[in-house]
Design an enzyme around this catalytic site. Structure first.
Site, PDB file in Angstrom:
ATOM      1  N   GLY A  65       0.854  -1.185   0.000  1.00  0.00           N
ATOM      2  CA  GLY A  65       0.000   0.000   0.000  1.00  0.00           C
ATOM      3  C   GLY A  65       0.887   1.231   0.000  1.00  0.00           C
ATOM      4  CG  ASN A 121      -6.255  -7.089  -3.231  1.00  0.00           C
ATOM      5  OD1 ASN A 121      -5.672  -6.929  -2.155  1.00  0.00           O
ATOM      6  ND2 ASN A 121      -7.547  -7.315  -3.313  1.00  0.00           N
ATOM      7  CG  ASP A 144      -6.904   2.419   3.095  1.00  0.00           C
ATOM      8  OD1 ASP A 144      -6.257   3.486   3.172  1.00  0.00           O
ATOM      9  OD2 ASP A 144      -7.146   1.846   2.022  1.00  0.00           O
ATOM     10  CB  THR A 219       4.871   7.715   3.594  1.00  0.00           C
ATOM     11  OG1 THR A 219       4.205   7.984   4.835  1.00  0.00           O
ATOM     12  CG2 THR A 219       5.708   6.465   3.716  1.00  0.00           C
ATOM     13  CD  GLU A 220       4.312  10.665  -0.683  1.00  0.00           C
ATOM     14  OE1 GLU A 220       4.251   9.498  -0.261  1.00  0.00           O
ATOM     15  OE2 GLU A 220       5.304  11.107  -1.281  1.00  0.00           O
ATOM     16  CD  GLU A 221      -2.304   9.416   4.764  1.00  0.00           C
ATOM     17  OE1 GLU A 221      -2.312   9.632   3.532  1.00  0.00           O
ATOM     18  OE2 GLU A 221      -3.154   9.880   5.552  1.00  0.00           O
TER      19      GLU A 221
HETATM   20  C1  LIG Z   1      -3.614   5.673   3.542  1.00  0.00           C
HETATM   21  S1  LIG Z   1      -2.677   5.161   2.175  1.00  0.00           S
HETATM   22  C2  LIG Z   1      -0.994   5.187   2.780  1.00  0.00           C
HETATM   23  C3  LIG Z   1      -0.005   5.252   1.672  1.00  0.00           C
HETATM   24  C4  LIG Z   1       1.459   5.268   2.057  1.00  0.00           C
HETATM   25  N1  LIG Z   1       1.848   4.034   2.705  1.00  0.00           N
HETATM   26  C5  LIG Z   1       1.776   6.462   2.917  1.00  0.00           C
HETATM   27  O1  LIG Z   1       2.101   6.264   4.079  1.00  0.00           O
HETATM   28  O2  LIG Z   1       1.686   7.585   2.420  1.00  0.00           O
HETATM   29  C6  LIG Z   1      -3.044   3.450   2.009  1.00  0.00           C
HETATM   30  C7  LIG Z   1      -2.743   2.955   0.630  1.00  0.00           C
HETATM   31  O3  LIG Z   1      -2.903   1.548   0.574  1.00  0.00           O
HETATM   32  C8  LIG Z   1      -3.496   1.197  -0.656  1.00  0.00           C
HETATM   33  N2  LIG Z   1      -4.142  -0.125  -0.473  1.00  0.00           N
HETATM   34  C9  LIG Z   1      -5.243  -0.400   0.252  1.00  0.00           C
HETATM   35  N3  LIG Z   1      -5.533  -1.713   0.198  1.00  0.00           N
HETATM   36  C10 LIG Z   1      -4.586  -2.274  -0.604  1.00  0.00           C
HETATM   37  C11 LIG Z   1      -4.362  -3.589  -1.060  1.00  0.00           C
HETATM   38  N4  LIG Z   1      -5.175  -4.587  -0.714  1.00  0.00           N
HETATM   39  N5  LIG Z   1      -3.313  -3.826  -1.874  1.00  0.00           N
HETATM   40  C12 LIG Z   1      -2.497  -2.805  -2.245  1.00  0.00           C
HETATM   41  N6  LIG Z   1      -2.663  -1.545  -1.833  1.00  0.00           N
HETATM   42  C13 LIG Z   1      -3.702  -1.272  -1.034  1.00  0.00           C
HETATM   43  C14 LIG Z   1      -4.465   2.315  -0.914  1.00  0.00           C
HETATM   44  O4  LIG Z   1      -4.808   2.402  -2.277  1.00  0.00           O
HETATM   45  C15 LIG Z   1      -3.683   3.509  -0.434  1.00  0.00           C
HETATM   46  O5  LIG Z   1      -2.918   4.095  -1.444  1.00  0.00           O
END
Ligand SMILES: C[S@@+](CC[C@H](N)C(=O)[O-])C[C@H]1O[C@@H](n2cnc3c(N)ncnc32)[C@H](O)[C@@H]1O
EC number: 2.1.1.33
Lengths: 246, 429
Positions: A65, A121, A144, A219-221
């Site tokens: 993710g 995924n 998430d 990370t951005e978040e």
């Molecule tokens: C809240 S963001 C955090 C992103 C990054 N790790 C950061 O800290 O900035 C969560 C990310 O996980 C991705 N994500 C959610 N479920 C996922 C999955 N099953 N497989 C891959 N990516 C997933 C979402 O699309 C999203 O971009």
């Protein structure tokens, strides 16, 4: 891709309901995939991802993710000889990360050759990408939260999914998790704590690990949370050998 | 829960037709079949039907049975399915000794080597273990707690199997995966150590079986799939040893003009007693395909097609006892449509299910079937199954297999529709 449903509007105010924006902002990992999935790890062509490497070196770090890829970018120069991959479910975000890496490669010749991204995924296809004991680090940064109890099974850290992460991690490898949502932090910690193949890093180990500070800064978040002065809840565990009792 | 129910609702409609199943106990004393919600058992040794009773006050199955299985020692029999009931029977008395209610519908069952743990998989890919030693024998309660053992993330598990030495539990799913997990000493703490994944199928995996012989008592794994292949694996490492493309076998894909381009799915596998042959049931094939299996050379090769003279019989399930060179097959399906043929099934037997003798494997005439007329009467639901009923059953089997196995692809439009529907539901909450 997502079509507006007017049920996402608040009936009284006519304004968009925030929680549906949240729901749409993140893909539902339960729905069936519509992107190519490699049949097995041997089928993944890494020469496309890392053209300046020999094609035999295996990926060792996975950022699950990865969002916009900030962590990968920071790690790239810190571990220039280690291959790493981000896994991201959202199509557009994945495209963005690809562009970002290409840009960095162009402006910094010879650098950022060791990072790449795949759209997948992760909850379903980790074993399709990595062999047993291939990885030495896995990152789950600000995943998430899926607050509702019935949606807990969508959480990317769960007792059952940890079995798969333990499978792809080498003994001694480390899983890094962090969140600004306290409840999720407790959940991730308790899942890891209860798992027989993971053991918490000690304070000293955490202190001497140069990667740890990136969890909140790279990370951005993470940066968003830091800007807002939010608290964060990390859980960092090591993959251990299965005990003989087990 | 709304969302989950919505997802399930779709499945109910599309998976309403359940294939009939057949199972043999290891000593070749009992033949058991399920047709819809109906369980039928015949005692071959005594030549009579067996009636199943539930003295614990639990109810009989109310909806399609999706999995039946004898334990390796023959003492237990398990049945489970769409009514979410997992029923454990003692084969000594044919009394139900426990009924457990699963949270979701059950898609596969297996019993560990020691005959102590009953494992079942639900529609969300979670495998549970149930300790039969905690049954008290007198009044099995409905709330016996099963513990989650492992999970395939949101995929339907199509088959569960223990390795011959009992050290591993194997689970196959609709996402082309076969997972090999160490079966721990105390499964009630969960099975967390994954030994391997057997990856190579390019469609859903429909069935798993172990082929063993004297030189390879631990055996090798064979799997069948919607990709029309049967594959041989070293399951401890996950390496693919051989692939046999049964669909491309001349005559199979072309047997049905309309479905010619679609490679037919493998629906069931059954190894014979000495590990020299594997019988393969294939969607649309009337009869069975025999593969010879050479474990030393790690090879699967097509031996022959055994066709059924004079009638259409597309087996929905295969069974054999390791003590007899005899293959049992059933063709039938439950149907939501109320019709006379709904609970009818056709049972056939192939004799000389053996790779060593020079005699040919052949389909036995009804007059020579073990158990004779009483068996046919009991298991088929009728002594003779009329041609019309047979073709109705054949159609139902085709539908059942298609619905069960083919992964739904929603059009984008429909998916968006579903999403809106789900949000609607959320708002009401
Ligand atoms: C809240 S963001 C955090 C992103 C990054 N790790 C950061 O800290 O900035 C969560 C990310 O996980 C991705 N994500 C959610 N479920 C996922 C999955 N099953 N497989 C891959 N990516 C997933 C979402 O699309 C999203 O971009």
């Amino acid at each position: 891709m997502e079509v507006e449903c007017n049920t996402t509007l608040n009936k009284k105010t006519g304004l968009p309901r925030k929680r549906f924006y949240r729901a749409r902002a993140h893909s539902n990992p339960l729905s069936d995939s519509h992107f190519p999935v490699p049949t097995c790890p041997a089928e993944v062509d890494y020469s496309i991802h890392y053209p300046q490497f020999d094609g035999l070196t295996k990926v060792q770090f996975a950022d699950i993710g990865c969002g916009f890829g900030g962590l990968l970018v920071s790690l790239a120069t810190l571990f220039p000889d280690t291959l790493m991959v981000g896994m991201e479910l959202r199509d557009k975000v994945t495209e963005y990360v690809k562009e970002r890496i290409n840009g960095l490669r162009t402006t910094n010749p010879g650098q950022y050759q060791n990072i790449s991204v795949v759209r997948t995924n992760s909850m379903k296809y980790i074993p399709n990408y990595f062999e047993k004991a291939q990885l030495t680090k896995m990152f789950f940064l600000f995943p998430d939260p899926h607050f509702k109890e019935k949606n807990h099974r969508r959480r990317v850290i769960s007792p059952h999914l940890l079995d798969e992460y333990a499978y792809v991690l080498k003994v001694g490898g480390i899983i890094y998790t962090i969140t600004d949502v306290e409840e999720l932090g407790e959940w991730m910690k308790s899942c890891l704590e209860g798992h027989p193949l993971f053991k918490a890093l000690t304070e000293e180990e955490i202190e001497s690990d140069q990667v740890v500070e990136l969890l909140t800064s790279a990370t951005e978040e993470g940066q968003k949370v830091a800007r807002n002065g939010g608290q964060t809840f990390p859980a960092i565990y090591r993959r251990i050998e299965a005990s003989f009792l087990f | 829960m709304e969302e989950i129910n919505m997802e399930e609702g779709d499945q109910t409609r599309e998976m309403g037709v359940a294939p009939a199943l057949i199972a043999l106990d290891p000593t070749h004393q009992y033949v058991s079949v399920s047709v819809g919600s109906d369980l039928r058992v015949f005692n071959l040794r005594e030549g009579c039907g067996v009636s199943l009773v539930d003295p614990t006050g639990g109810c009989m199955h109310k909806d399609a049975v999706r999995a039946i299985r004898f334990s390796g020692n023959g003492k237990l029999f398990v049945s489970a399915g769409d009514d979410k009931l997992v029923k454990v029977w003692s084969t000594e008395s044919w009394h139900c000794i426990a009924t457990v209610t699963s949270e979701k519908r059950v898609s596969a069952v297996a019993i560990d080597k020691g005959g102590r743990y009953v494992c079942y998989a639900d529609k969300f890919g979670v495998v549970y273990a149930l300790d039969t030693e905690c049954f008290d024998g007198t009044n099995a309660s409905l709330n016996k707690k099963a513990v989650p053992l492992l999970a395939h993330y949101c995929s339907i598990i199509t088959s569960l199997e223990f390795s011959p030495d009992g050290k591993f539990i194997l689970s196959a799913d609709r996402d082309f995966k076969i997972r090999v997990t160490v079966f721990p000493k105390n499964p009630l703490d969960g099975a967390h150590e994954i030994q391997s994944f057997c990856l190579g199928h390019t469609e859903f995996v429909s069935c798993l079986a172990f082929v063993c012989n004297v030189d390879f008592p631990q055996g090798n794994l064979v799997s069948g799939s919607g990709d029309s292949t049967v594959r041989l694996w070293d399951f401890t490492t996950g390496s693919l040893l051989d692939t046999c493309d049964v669909g491309s076998k001349a005559g199979l894909s072309q047997s049905n003009g309309k479905d010619a381009e679609v490679s037919p799915a493998v629906t069931d596998l059954c190894p014979n007693f000495d590990g020299s042959l594997v019988a393969v049931a294939i969607q649309n094939l009337s009869g069975i395909l025999l593969l010879s299996c050479n474990l030393s050379f790690r090879k699967l090769s097509i031996a022959k097609v055994v066709s059924i003279p004079g009638e259409t019989c597309i087996p929905s399930s295969l069974g054999a006892a390791l003590s007899e060179p005899m293959l049992w097959m059933i063709m039938g399906a439950s149907s939501l449509r109320v019709s006379d043929s709904a609970s009818l099934a056709r049972v056939r037997v192939v004799s000389n299910f053996s790779g060593v003798t020079e005699q040919e494997a052949t389909v036995v005439d009804d007059s020579d079937i073990p158990g004779g007329q009483p068996l046919l009467q009991k298991l088929q639901g009728s002594l003779s199954v009329g041609e019309e009923a047979i073709s109705a059953a054949a159609e139902a089997v085709k539908t059942a297999l298609r619905n069960l196995l083919i992964k739904k692809q929603y059009s984008t439009e429909r998916r968006e529709h579903r999403k809106c529907g789900r949000n609607d539901k959320k708002i009401k909450k």
